[in-house]
Design a protein around this motif. Structure first.
Motif, mmCIF file in Angstrom:
data_model
loop_
_atom_site.group_PDB
_atom_site.id
_atom_site.type_symbol
_atom_site.label_atom_id
_atom_site.label_comp_id
_atom_site.label_asym_id
_atom_site.label_seq_id
_atom_site.Cartn_x
_atom_site.Cartn_y
_atom_site.Cartn_z
ATOM 1 N N GLY A 74 17.726 -2.339 -3.165
ATOM 2 C CA GLY A 74 17.384 -0.926 -3.300
ATOM 3 C C GLY A 74 16.627 -0.584 -4.563
ATOM 4 N N SER A 75 16.601 -1.478 -5.522
ATOM 5 C CA SER A 75 15.896 -1.187 -6.772
ATOM 6 C C SER A 75 14.478 -1.757 -6.802
ATOM 7 C CB SER A 75 16.698 -1.728 -7.953
ATOM 8 O OG SER A 75 16.822 -3.135 -7.854
ATOM 9 N N VAL A 76 14.055 -2.374 -5.712
ATOM 10 C CA VAL A 76 12.719 -2.968 -5.636
ATOM 11 C C VAL A 76 11.730 -1.931 -5.100
ATOM 12 C CG1 VAL A 76 11.332 -4.800 -4.591
ATOM 13 C CG2 VAL A 76 13.695 -5.255 -5.246
ATOM 14 N N ARG A 77 10.566 -1.887 -5.698
ATOM 15 C CA ARG A 77 9.475 -1.007 -5.245
ATOM 16 C C ARG A 77 8.275 -1.883 -4.912
ATOM 17 N NH1 ARG A 77 13.338 1.390 -5.394
ATOM 18 N NH2 ARG A 77 13.883 3.306 -6.438
ATOM 19 N N LEU A 78 7.669 -1.605 -3.774
ATOM 20 C CA LEU A 78 6.510 -2.366 -3.322
ATOM 21 C C LEU A 78 5.303 -1.454 -3.187
ATOM 22 C CD1 LEU A 78 8.069 -4.268 -0.295
ATOM 23 C CD2 LEU A 78 7.480 -5.267 -2.479
ATOM 24 N N MET A 79 4.150 -1.981 -3.515
ATOM 25 C CA MET A 79 2.888 -1.316 -3.231
ATOM 26 C C MET A 79 2.016 -2.379 -2.570
ATOM 27 S SD MET A 79 -0.441 -0.390 -3.600
ATOM 28 C CE MET A 79 -1.036 -1.333 -4.961
ATOM 29 N N ILE A 80 1.627 -2.083 -1.335
ATOM 30 C CA ILE A 80 0.813 -3.040 -0.583
ATOM 31 C C ILE A 80 -0.569 -2.444 -0.379
ATOM 32 C CG2 ILE A 80 0.546 -4.306 1.566
ATOM 33 C CD1 ILE A 80 3.529 -4.302 1.850
ATOM 34 N N HIS A 81 -1.576 -3.187 -0.778
ATOM 35 C CA HIS A 81 -2.974 -2.783 -0.630
ATOM 36 C C HIS A 81 -3.584 -3.675 0.445
ATOM 37 C CE1 HIS A 81 -7.291 -2.809 -1.887
ATOM 38 N NE2 HIS A 81 -7.042 -1.515 -1.833
ATOM 39 N N ILE A 82 -4.114 -3.038 1.501
ATOM 40 C CA ILE A 82 -4.631 -3.768 2.652
ATOM 41 C C ILE A 82 -6.107 -3.437 2.847
ATOM 42 C CG2 ILE A 82 -4.341 -4.207 5.119
ATOM 43 C CD1 ILE A 82 -1.562 -2.869 4.845
ATOM 44 N N LYS A 83 -6.915 -4.463 3.061
ATOM 45 C CA LYS A 83 -8.315 -4.278 3.437
ATOM 46 C C LYS A 83 -8.424 -4.586 4.924
ATOM 47 C CE LYS A 83 -10.155 -5.449 -1.065
ATOM 48 N NZ LYS A 83 -11.010 -6.324 -1.852
ATOM 49 N N LEU A 84 -9.140 -3.708 5.633
ATOM 50 C CA LEU A 84 -9.238 -3.833 7.082
ATOM 51 C C LEU A 84 -10.685 -3.960 7.538
ATOM 52 C CD1 LEU A 84 -6.683 -1.017 7.938
ATOM 53 C CD2 LEU A 84 -6.309 -3.473 8.156
ATOM 54 N N ALA A 85 -10.867 -4.741 8.588
ATOM 55 C CA ALA A 85 -12.171 -4.851 9.237
ATOM 56 C C ALA A 85 -12.317 -3.689 10.218
ATOM 57 C CB ALA A 85 -12.272 -6.185 9.980
ATOM 58 N N ARG A 86 -13.520 -3.486 10.705
ATOM 59 C CA ARG A 86 -13.779 -2.384 11.646
ATOM 60 C C ARG A 86 -12.919 -2.460 12.901
ATOM 61 N NH1 ARG A 86 -17.628 1.182 10.755
ATOM 62 N NH2 ARG A 86 -19.204 0.730 9.213
ATOM 63 N N ASP A 87 -12.523 -3.670 13.309
ATOM 64 C CA ASP A 87 -11.713 -3.820 14.512
ATOM 65 C C ASP A 87 -10.218 -3.651 14.233
ATOM 66 O OD1 ASP A 87 -11.147 -6.173 13.172
ATOM 67 O OD2 ASP A 87 -11.791 -7.491 14.802
ATOM 68 N N THR A 99 7.929 -4.324 -8.257
ATOM 69 C CA THR A 99 8.645 -4.016 -9.498
ATOM 70 C C THR A 99 10.111 -3.815 -9.173
ATOM 71 O OG1 THR A 99 8.210 -1.650 -9.259
ATOM 72 C CG2 THR A 99 6.651 -2.904 -10.592
ATOM 73 N N GLY A 100 10.946 -4.051 -10.184
ATOM 74 C CA GLY A 100 12.383 -3.823 -10.054
ATOM 75 C C GLY A 100 13.090 -4.928 -9.299
ATOM 76 N N SER A 102 15.882 -8.178 -8.600
ATOM 77 C CA SER A 102 15.872 -9.582 -8.997
ATOM 78 C C SER A 102 14.639 -10.277 -8.422
ATOM 79 C CB SER A 102 17.131 -10.277 -8.478
ATOM 80 O OG SER A 102 17.096 -10.348 -7.060
ATOM 81 N N GLU A 103 14.366 -11.434 -8.945
ATOM 82 C CA GLU A 103 13.233 -12.215 -8.457
ATOM 83 C C GLU A 103 13.429 -12.574 -6.985
ATOM 84 O OE1 GLU A 103 11.149 -16.485 -9.424
ATOM 85 O OE2 GLU A 103 12.021 -15.371 -11.094
ATOM 86 N N ARG A 104 14.669 -12.869 -6.615
ATOM 87 C CA ARG A 104 14.979 -13.219 -5.223
ATOM 88 C C ARG A 104 14.710 -12.031 -4.293
ATOM 89 N NH1 ARG A 104 20.813 -14.434 -2.756
ATOM 90 N NH2 ARG A 104 20.139 -15.044 -0.683
ATOM 91 N N ALA A 105 15.150 -10.843 -4.696
ATOM 92 C CA ALA A 105 14.933 -9.640 -3.884
ATOM 93 C C ALA A 105 13.436 -9.321 -3.797
ATOM 94 C CB ALA A 105 15.699 -8.453 -4.463
ATOM 95 N N GLN A 106 12.732 -9.467 -4.896
ATOM 96 C CA GLN A 106 11.290 -9.222 -4.894
ATOM 97 C C GLN A 106 10.584 -10.160 -3.922
ATOM 98 O OE1 GLN A 106 9.822 -9.545 -8.907
ATOM 99 N NE2 GLN A 106 10.667 -7.573 -9.528
ATOM 100 N N LYS A 107 10.928 -11.429 -3.981
ATOM 101 C CA LYS A 107 10.302 -12.431 -3.107
ATOM 102 C C LYS A 107 10.620 -12.124 -1.640
ATOM 103 C CE LYS A 107 8.593 -16.578 -2.057
ATOM 104 N NZ LYS A 107 7.413 -16.413 -1.238
ATOM 105 N N SER A 108 11.874 -11.801 -1.350
ATOM 106 C CA SER A 108 12.280 -11.513 0.022
ATOM 107 C C SER A 108 11.543 -10.300 0.591
ATOM 108 C CB SER A 108 13.790 -11.281 0.071
ATOM 109 O OG SER A 108 14.190 -10.950 1.373
ATOM 110 N N LEU A 109 11.474 -9.233 -0.187
ATOM 111 C CA LEU A 109 10.799 -8.023 0.278
ATOM 112 C C LEU A 109 9.285 -8.200 0.357
ATOM 113 C CD1 LEU A 109 12.928 -5.268 -1.417
ATOM 114 C CD2 LEU A 109 12.640 -5.670 1.018
ATOM 115 N N PHE A 139 0.050 1.388 0.638
ATOM 116 C CA PHE A 139 1.328 1.981 0.987
ATOM 117 C C PHE A 139 2.342 1.685 -0.100
ATOM 118 C CE2 PHE A 139 -0.646 1.130 5.110
ATOM 119 C CZ PHE A 139 -0.564 2.383 5.691
ATOM 120 N N ASN A 140 3.132 2.685 -0.463
ATOM 121 C CA ASN A 140 4.230 2.508 -1.406
ATOM 122 C C ASN A 140 5.531 2.459 -0.620
ATOM 123 O OD1 ASN A 140 2.860 2.608 -3.973
ATOM 124 N ND2 ASN A 140 2.437 4.741 -3.497
ATOM 125 N N PHE A 141 6.356 1.478 -0.924
ATOM 126 C CA PHE A 141 7.633 1.305 -0.249
ATOM 127 C C PHE A 141 8.758 1.589 -1.228
ATOM 128 C CE2 PHE A 141 4.663 -1.323 1.982
ATOM 129 C CZ PHE A 141 5.034 -1.259 3.314
#
Length: 148
Positions: A74-87, A99-100, A102-109, A139-141
């Motif tokens: 619950g303390s992990v925050r994600l920001m995913i930046h996606i580039k998309l093709a026209r299709d 951010t936030g 443990s390393e294990r939680a960050q990797k899993s998420l 997107f921010n998670f």
């Protein structure tokens, strides 16, 4: 666990919607005369509608599977930046900032988010005439909903 995932999906949708709206409004107002004229004549083509944004969010949410056994998820925050093709296919690898937690939680998420984006693609629900708006999305998670 399904209640936690539903709550997470709801919170994720709200954050993704707000991020989409902010990104939609972030285009420069005076980039060129052509852009300004186009904005005045067809403002709706420069911003994704709420329904279009929700469609992308829902597609990713349906594919997002998280290991809820991690205690600090619950303390992990994600920001995913996606580039998309026209299709609607993902171009390259999405950029994930974590951010936030443990390393294990960050990797899993991080892995769960990348899998969800790849499974949800292609995003064919996005209108082709608005490609300039959605060719790059972020997107921010907020994962705090998973621990409630």
């Amino acid at each position: 666990m399904s209640k936690n995932l539903f709550h997470f999906a709801k919170v994720f949708g709200i954050y993704a919607l707000l991020t989409g709206l902010i990104l939609g409004l972030a285009f420069p107002f005076n980039a060129s005369a052509e852009t300004a004229n186009r904005r005045n004549s067809n403002a709706n083509s420069l911003v994704l509608s709420v329904a279009e944004t929700k469609a992308v969010v829902n597609a990713i949410q349906r594919q997002f599977i998280v290991d809820s056994r991690l205690k600090d998820i619950g303390s992990v925050r994600l920001m995913i930046h996606i580039k998309l093709a026209r299709d609607g296919h993902v171009v390259g690898n999405p950029d994930v900032q974590v951010t936030g937690g443990s390393e294990r939680a960050q990797k899993s998420l991080t892995d769960a988010a990348l899998r969800a984006v790849r499974r949800a693609a292609p995003f064919t629900m996005l209108p082709k005439d608005k490609y300039d708006v959605w060719k790059e999305v972020a997107f921010n998670f907020d994962t705090s909903a998973l621990t409630q």
